[in-house]
Motif scaffolding. Structure first.
Motif, PDB file in Angstrom:
ATOM      1  N   MET A   1      27.198  22.728  32.836  1.00 33.91           N
ATOM      2  CA  MET A   1      27.123  24.020  32.174  1.00 33.91           C
ATOM      3  C   MET A   1      26.060  23.938  31.076  1.00 33.91           C
ATOM      4  O   MET A   1      26.027  23.003  30.301  1.00 33.91           O
ATOM      5  CB  MET A   1      28.485  24.364  31.577  1.00 33.91           C
ATOM      6  N   SER A   2      25.200  24.912  31.030  1.00 35.98           N
ATOM      7  CA  SER A   2      24.101  24.896  30.080  1.00 35.98           C
ATOM      8  C   SER A   2      24.589  25.154  28.660  1.00 35.98           C
ATOM      9  O   SER A   2      25.658  25.706  28.433  1.00 35.98           O
ATOM     10  CB  SER A   2      23.061  25.944  30.459  1.00 35.98           C
ATOM     11  N   GLY A   3      23.760  24.741  27.719  1.00 34.30           N
ATOM     12  CA  GLY A   3      24.075  24.961  26.309  1.00 34.30           C
ATOM     13  C   GLY A   3      24.202  26.442  25.982  1.00 34.30           C
ATOM     14  O   GLY A   3      25.018  26.830  25.135  1.00 34.30           O
ATOM     15  N   GLN A   4      23.433  27.267  26.663  1.00 30.14           N
ATOM     16  CA  GLN A   4      23.483  28.719  26.450  1.00 30.14           C
ATOM     17  C   GLN A   4      24.867  29.269  26.805  1.00 30.14           C
ATOM     18  O   GLN A   4      25.427  30.082  26.081  1.00 30.14           O
ATOM     19  CB  GLN A   4      22.392  29.399  27.283  1.00 30.14           C
ATOM     20  N   TRP A   5      25.403  28.828  27.936  1.00 28.18           N
ATOM     21  CA  TRP A   5      26.729  29.279  28.359  1.00 28.18           C
ATOM     22  C   TRP A   5      27.807  28.801  27.405  1.00 28.18           C
ATOM     23  O   TRP A   5      28.741  29.535  27.083  1.00 28.18           O
ATOM     24  CB  TRP A   5      27.037  28.789  29.777  1.00 28.18           C
ATOM     25  N   ARG A   6      27.683  27.549  26.947  1.00 25.47           N
ATOM     26  CA  ARG A   6      28.672  27.016  26.002  1.00 25.47           C
ATOM     27  C   ARG A   6      28.677  27.826  24.710  1.00 25.47           C
ATOM     28  O   ARG A   6      29.733  28.092  24.149  1.00 25.47           O
ATOM     29  CB  ARG A   6      28.401  25.541  25.714  1.00 25.47           C
ATOM     30  N   LYS A   7      27.497  28.199  24.248  1.00 26.20           N
ATOM     31  CA  LYS A   7      27.416  29.011  23.028  1.00 26.20           C
ATOM     32  C   LYS A   7      28.107  30.359  23.226  1.00 26.20           C
ATOM     33  O   LYS A   7      28.833  30.835  22.362  1.00 26.20           O
ATOM     34  CB  LYS A   7      25.956  29.229  22.609  1.00 26.20           C
ATOM     35  N   LYS A   8      27.870  30.958  24.386  1.00 26.02           N
ATOM     36  CA  LYS A   8      28.514  32.241  24.676  1.00 26.02           C
ATOM     37  C   LYS A   8      30.026  32.091  24.766  1.00 26.02           C
ATOM     38  O   LYS A   8      30.776  32.939  24.276  1.00 26.02           O
ATOM     39  CB  LYS A   8      27.960  32.842  25.975  1.00 26.02           C
ATOM     40  N   LEU A   9      30.473  31.017  25.414  1.00 28.73           N
ATOM     41  CA  LEU A   9      31.914  30.771  25.535  1.00 28.73           C
ATOM     42  C   LEU A   9      32.543  30.569  24.168  1.00 28.73           C
ATOM     43  O   LEU A   9      33.586  31.155  23.863  1.00 28.73           O
ATOM     44  CB  LEU A   9      32.185  29.554  26.413  1.00 28.73           C
ATOM     45  N   LYS A  10      31.919  29.732  23.338  1.00 29.47           N
ATOM     46  CA  LYS A  10      32.457  29.498  21.995  1.00 29.47           C
ATOM     47  C   LYS A  10      32.561  30.809  21.225  1.00 29.47           C
ATOM     48  O   LYS A  10      33.576  31.075  20.589  1.00 29.47           O
ATOM     49  CB  LYS A  10      31.576  28.519  21.210  1.00 29.47           C
TER      50      LYS A  10
END
Length: 144
Positions: free
Chosen positions: A1-10
């Motif tokens: 999972m990309s860092g962009q997706w993790r930021k959105k999830l957080k």
């Protein structure tokens, strides 16, 4: 999972909490997003809260214990892994981690018992196989 997706999830999980969603799953998922980024200290309050909201979820407790161990809160991690074992005495990963902690605390016999319990629950647990082998070699060397 990309860092962009993790930021959105957080951001989404944090927003849900800010809006008053007080359920174990949302705290657990936010804690796991931090854990997956090796931000164990940041994961702790969320995993702790999740474990308070759902005391019988062995996976939440286990992940909380892992994060505690990662920040060198070994005694607290040990207590949490024992809670996991109380819920499910066949939890091979909790036994494995208790075995590692016992080694760290210079208790090779206790460690061996936990590695054996991990292998009884999951015979192909490669980390437990390796841990058991190392402890047996150590005991043979120093007991023999």
């Amino acid at each position: 999972m990309s860092g962009q997706w993790r930021k959105k999830l957080k951001k989404s999980f944090q927003k849900a909490i800010d809006l008053g969603l007080n359920e174990a799953d949302v705290f657990y998922m936010l804690g796991m997003t931090f854990q997956k980024q090796s931000q164990y200290k940041l994961s702790l309050p969320y995993l702790q809260r999740a474990s308070e909201l759902d005391e019988d979820d062995e996976e939440i407790l286990f992940q909380y214990g892992l994060s505690l161990a990662q920040v060198d809160e070994i005694n607290m991690a040990k207590a949490v892994f024992h809670q996991v074992i109380d819920l499910n005495d066949q939890h091979s990963d909790a036994h494995y981690n208790l075995g590692v902690i016992a080694l760290y605390q210079e208790e090779p016999e206790v460690s061996l018992n936990h590695f054996n319990a991990a292998l009884a629950a999951q015979p192909d647990h490669l980390l437990a196989v390796n841990g058991k082998k190392k402890v047996e070699e150590f005991l043979e060397k120093y007991d023999g």
